[in-house]
Scaffold this motif. Structure first.
Motif, PDB file in Angstrom:
ATOM      1  N   GLU A   1       0.850  -1.189   0.000  1.00 52.36           N
ATOM      2  CA  GLU A   1       0.000   0.000   0.000  1.00 52.36           C
ATOM      3  C   GLU A   1       0.888   1.242   0.000  1.00 52.36           C
ATOM      4  O   GLU A   1       1.594   1.512   0.978  1.00 52.36           O
ATOM      5  CB  GLU A   1      -0.922   0.011   1.231  1.00 52.36           C
ATOM      6  CG  GLU A   1      -1.897  -1.147   1.312  1.00 52.36           C
ATOM      7  CD  GLU A   1      -2.958  -1.121   0.220  1.00 52.36           C
ATOM      8  OE1 GLU A   1      -3.141  -0.048  -0.407  1.00 52.36           O
ATOM      9  OE2 GLU A   1      -3.600  -2.158  -0.004  1.00 52.36           O
ATOM     10  N   HIS A   2       0.870   1.992  -1.100  1.00 48.60           N
ATOM     11  CA  HIS A   2       1.631   3.232  -1.194  1.00 48.60           C
ATOM     12  C   HIS A   2       0.735   4.397  -0.767  1.00 48.60           C
ATOM     13  O   HIS A   2      -0.420   4.483  -1.214  1.00 48.60           O
ATOM     14  CB  HIS A   2       2.130   3.454  -2.621  1.00 48.60           C
ATOM     15  CG  HIS A   2       3.230   2.526  -3.022  1.00 48.60           C
ATOM     16  ND1 HIS A   2       4.566   2.828  -2.839  1.00 48.60           N
ATOM     17  CD2 HIS A   2       3.204   1.288  -3.572  1.00 48.60           C
ATOM     18  CE1 HIS A   2       5.303   1.824  -3.268  1.00 48.60           C
ATOM     19  NE2 HIS A   2       4.505   0.877  -3.719  1.00 48.60           N
ATOM     20  N   PRO A   3       1.222   5.290   0.083  1.00 46.19           N
ATOM     21  CA  PRO A   3       0.365   6.365   0.593  1.00 46.19           C
ATOM     22  C   PRO A   3      -0.020   7.390  -0.468  1.00 46.19           C
ATOM     23  O   PRO A   3      -1.059   8.048  -0.349  1.00 46.19           O
ATOM     24  CB  PRO A   3       1.217   7.010   1.698  1.00 46.19           C
ATOM     25  CG  PRO A   3       2.629   6.664   1.359  1.00 46.19           C
ATOM     26  CD  PRO A   3       2.571   5.316   0.698  1.00 46.19           C
TER      27      PRO A   3
ATOM     28  N   GLN B   1       7.752  -2.598  -8.877  1.00 41.77           N
ATOM     29  CA  GLN B   1       7.687  -1.262  -8.288  1.00 41.77           C
ATOM     30  C   GLN B   1       8.723  -0.335  -8.928  1.00 41.77           C
ATOM     31  O   GLN B   1       8.452   0.849  -9.157  1.00 41.77           O
ATOM     32  CB  GLN B   1       7.907  -1.343  -6.776  1.00 41.77           C
ATOM     33  CG  GLN B   1       6.754  -2.017  -6.042  1.00 41.77           C
ATOM     34  CD  GLN B   1       6.940  -1.986  -4.545  1.00 41.77           C
ATOM     35  OE1 GLN B   1       6.471  -1.080  -3.864  1.00 41.77           O
ATOM     36  NE2 GLN B   1       7.646  -2.979  -4.015  1.00 41.77           N
ATOM     37  N   GLN B   2       9.875  -0.876  -9.232  1.00 39.89           N
ATOM     38  CA  GLN B   2      10.901  -0.070  -9.896  1.00 39.89           C
ATOM     39  C   GLN B   2      10.422   0.370 -11.277  1.00 39.89           C
ATOM     40  O   GLN B   2      10.640   1.511 -11.700  1.00 39.89           O
ATOM     41  CB  GLN B   2      12.197  -0.866 -10.003  1.00 39.89           C
ATOM     42  CG  GLN B   2      13.369  -0.076 -10.568  1.00 39.89           C
ATOM     43  CD  GLN B   2      14.662  -0.884 -10.549  1.00 39.89           C
ATOM     44  OE1 GLN B   2      14.646  -2.111 -10.525  1.00 39.89           O
ATOM     45  NE2 GLN B   2      15.792  -0.198 -10.552  1.00 39.89           N
ATOM     46  N   ARG B   3       9.748  -0.531 -11.988  1.00 38.12           N
ATOM     47  CA  ARG B   3       9.205  -0.201 -13.306  1.00 38.12           C
ATOM     48  C   ARG B   3       8.190   0.938 -13.215  1.00 38.12           C
ATOM     49  O   ARG B   3       8.067   1.767 -14.118  1.00 38.12           O
ATOM     50  CB  ARG B   3       8.546  -1.440 -13.920  1.00 38.12           C
ATOM     51  CG  ARG B   3       8.101  -1.282 -15.360  1.00 38.12           C
ATOM     52  CD  ARG B   3       7.362  -2.522 -15.842  1.00 38.12           C
ATOM     53  NE  ARG B   3       8.091  -3.745 -15.570  1.00 38.12           N
ATOM     54  CZ  ARG B   3       7.581  -4.961 -15.637  1.00 38.12           C
ATOM     55  NH1 ARG B   3       6.287  -5.111 -15.969  1.00 38.12           N
ATOM     56  NH2 ARG B   3       8.303  -6.024 -15.377  1.00 38.12           N
ATOM     57  N   LEU B   4       7.453   0.979 -12.084  1.00 35.74           N
ATOM     58  CA  LEU B   4       6.444   2.016 -11.880  1.00 35.74           C
ATOM     59  C   LEU B   4       7.009   3.263 -11.213  1.00 35.74           C
ATOM     60  O   LEU B   4       6.251   4.190 -10.893  1.00 35.74           O
ATOM     61  CB  LEU B   4       5.297   1.464 -11.028  1.00 35.74           C
ATOM     62  CG  LEU B   4       4.549   0.252 -11.573  1.00 35.74           C
ATOM     63  CD1 LEU B   4       3.433  -0.156 -10.629  1.00 35.74           C
ATOM     64  CD2 LEU B   4       3.996   0.523 -12.960  1.00 35.74           C
ATOM     65  N   ASN B   5       8.338   3.275 -10.988  1.00 33.62           N
ATOM     66  CA  ASN B   5       9.001   4.406 -10.316  1.00 33.62           C
ATOM     67  C   ASN B   5       8.440   4.657  -8.927  1.00 33.62           C
ATOM     68  O   ASN B   5       8.218   5.797  -8.510  1.00 33.62           O
ATOM     69  CB  ASN B   5       8.888   5.674 -11.173  1.00 33.62           C
ATOM     70  CG  ASN B   5       9.610   5.561 -12.492  1.00 33.62           C
ATOM     71  OD1 ASN B   5      10.744   5.082 -12.542  1.00 33.62           O
ATOM     72  ND2 ASN B   5       8.956   5.986 -13.567  1.00 33.62           N
TER      73      ASN B   5
ATOM     74  N   PRO C   1       8.785   3.660  -4.654  1.00 35.50           N
ATOM     75  CA  PRO C   1       9.772   3.172  -3.674  1.00 35.50           C
ATOM     76  C   PRO C   1       9.489   1.728  -3.299  1.00 35.50           C
ATOM     77  O   PRO C   1       8.337   1.284  -3.263  1.00 35.50           O
ATOM     78  CB  PRO C   1       9.568   4.107  -2.472  1.00 35.50           C
ATOM     79  CG  PRO C   1       8.184   4.656  -2.637  1.00 35.50           C
ATOM     80  CD  PRO C   1       7.943   4.743  -4.106  1.00 35.50           C
ATOM     81  N   GLY C   2      10.558   0.996  -3.008  1.00 33.21           N
ATOM     82  CA  GLY C   2      10.412  -0.426  -2.686  1.00 33.21           C
ATOM     83  C   GLY C   2      10.687  -0.751  -1.238  1.00 33.21           C
ATOM     84  O   GLY C   2      11.053  -1.895  -0.929  1.00 33.21           O
ATOM     85  N   ASP C   3      10.512   0.239  -0.336  1.00 31.86           N
ATOM     86  CA  ASP C   3      10.873   0.037   1.067  1.00 31.86           C
ATOM     87  C   ASP C   3       9.672  -0.005   2.000  1.00 31.86           C
ATOM     88  O   ASP C   3       9.810   0.169   3.211  1.00 31.86           O
ATOM     89  CB  ASP C   3      11.833   1.145   1.521  1.00 31.86           C
ATOM     90  CG  ASP C   3      11.254   2.547   1.308  1.00 31.86           C
ATOM     91  OD1 ASP C   3      10.180   2.656   0.678  1.00 31.86           O
ATOM     92  OD2 ASP C   3      11.875   3.520   1.781  1.00 31.86           O
TER      93      ASP C   3
END
Length: 388
Positions: A181-183, A234-238, A240-242
């Motif tokens: 879940e990305h804010p 996630q990297q492809r979508l630019n 963060p992966g943390d």
């Protein structure tokens, strides 16, 4: 409701184990019909749940029929813009089609449970128990619940299925999903679907009112390092992966042809009812919960609870047929030698895309979609499709 002769025993017409969409739909359908229903779940609601949270038009149609409202009273983003990618290639943007409704599962499930309880189901959420499949008895902290029929909608890891069949699912066929879940949110962004982001699976980015859900899912046996695949996506979508990652099994069309045994019926993920192409489980959960409850209603009205499973199997035949067709189509989509034909077809055929969205809206089924696609595929694929 009749009080049992033994202390701390309560008798019901139906016990529903699991209060997700399938269980809530079953409990509400049965309670509205006049049955005395116990709705049991080891968790209280709202509770966290790994799920993309995409509600298709097909699923929303089931919701309206079962629960009687136009839309669930939760924050929803309605999206009719879809960006498709296949194995790293841009397959184009589609707009103005039947929408997908995007929300958080903890909010959806809590609302469905409340509606089931409002219909008259007795609330036993927040209580784990021990099931005796021989006596159809569920013991919760010293309280015994007894009913002639049980619907188990207790998820992909279903303890009830393990008790009935020795295992909840086949590990060689099960899927697995990871999700973050990305804010950050942009409710104007299109839904993004990436076929092939996982082996024999896909990735998704769903914009929601409270953030953006990003995940990947695929056949577990083909994905030895799903975490690396999620990081790459996630990297492809630019992005963060943390951030914290959640994982869950996904029964990608590996359904049970007989979803239950004796007087116990399985519904939703516990019955393996997840679309192997779209990954949709909510729609099948709502429908199977309703159908299981109607089978119980019919059997009990005839004083023949042993017939409920047969009624349920009959009602599920169209759903099972659709899932069989979807599994065949997945076999074509993800075979490496057929991949170029699939990419060309999906990119160039507006009709094919239209049929895909009609499928998600509940206006057509996989059979007609596959027949349309057959003329665009090589001979090998036609052999796979033979008999549709």
């Amino acid at each position: 409701m009749k009080q049992g002769t033994a202390a701390r025993t309560r008798h019901f017409d139906l016990i529903v184990i699991g209060a997700g969409p399938a269980g809530a739909a079953a409990a509400r359908t049965a309670a509205v019909s006049g049955l005395q229903v116990a709705l049991v779940d080891k968790r209280r609601f709202p509770r966290p749940k790994l799920c993309g949270g995409g509600i298709t038009g097909r699923a929303m149609g089931h919701y309206r029929r079962i629960f009687g409202d136009a839309l669930p009273d939760i924050p929803l983003v309605t999206c009719d813009r879809f960006s498709f990618f296949g194995f790293g290639q841009d397959l184009g943007l589609t707009t103005g089609v039947a929408p997908l409704y995007l929300g958080m599962r903890h909010a959806l499930d809590a609302t469905l449970v409340a509606q089931a309880l409002d219909a008259g189901a007795a609330d036993f959420t927040g209580q784990g128990g021990a099931l005796d499949t021989g006596d159809n008895c569920l013991t919760l902290n010293g309280l015994r619940l007894i009913a002639p029929l049980i619907i188990a909608a207790d998820g992909v890891n279903s303890p009830t299925a393990r008790q009935l069949f020795g295992q909840a699912f086949d590990r060689d066929r099960i899927g697995f999903a990871l999700e973050v879940e990305h804010p950050e949110t942009d409710t104007t962004a299109p839904v993004r679907i990436d076929f092939g982001a996982a082996d024999w699976g896909y990735g998704w980015r769903f914009p929601k009112a409270s953030g953006t859900t990003v995940g990947i899912g695929g056949v577990m046996a083909r994905n030895a390092d799903m975490k690396s695949a999620l990081a790459a996506y996630q990297q492809r979508l630019n992005l963060p992966g943390d951030l914290p990652v959640k994982g869950q099994f996904l029964p990608f069309g590996a359904f049970r042809s007989v979803p239950g045994k004796g007087r116990i019926l399985l519904a939703g993920d516990a019955a393996g009812l997840v679309d192997p192409i779209t990954g949709e489980g909510i729609g099948h959960a709502l429908l199977s919960g309703e159908l299981a409850a109607r089978a119980a209603i019919t059997a009990l009205s005839r004083a023949a609870p042993d017939q409920a499973l047969a009624h349920y199997c009959h009602a599920l035949k169209p759903t099972h047929q659709g899932l069989r067709h979807a599994c065949l189509l997945r076999n074509i989509m993800f075979r490496e030698r057929l991949r170029p034909a699939f990419i060309r077809s999906f990119r160039s055929s507006r009709t094919l895309r239209t049929e895909y969205f009609r499928l998600m809206a509940g206006e057509t089924e996989y059979g007609p979609l596959m027949r349309h696609m057959a003329g665009r595929l090589p001979g090998f694929a036609l052999k796979v499709l033979r008999g549709i």
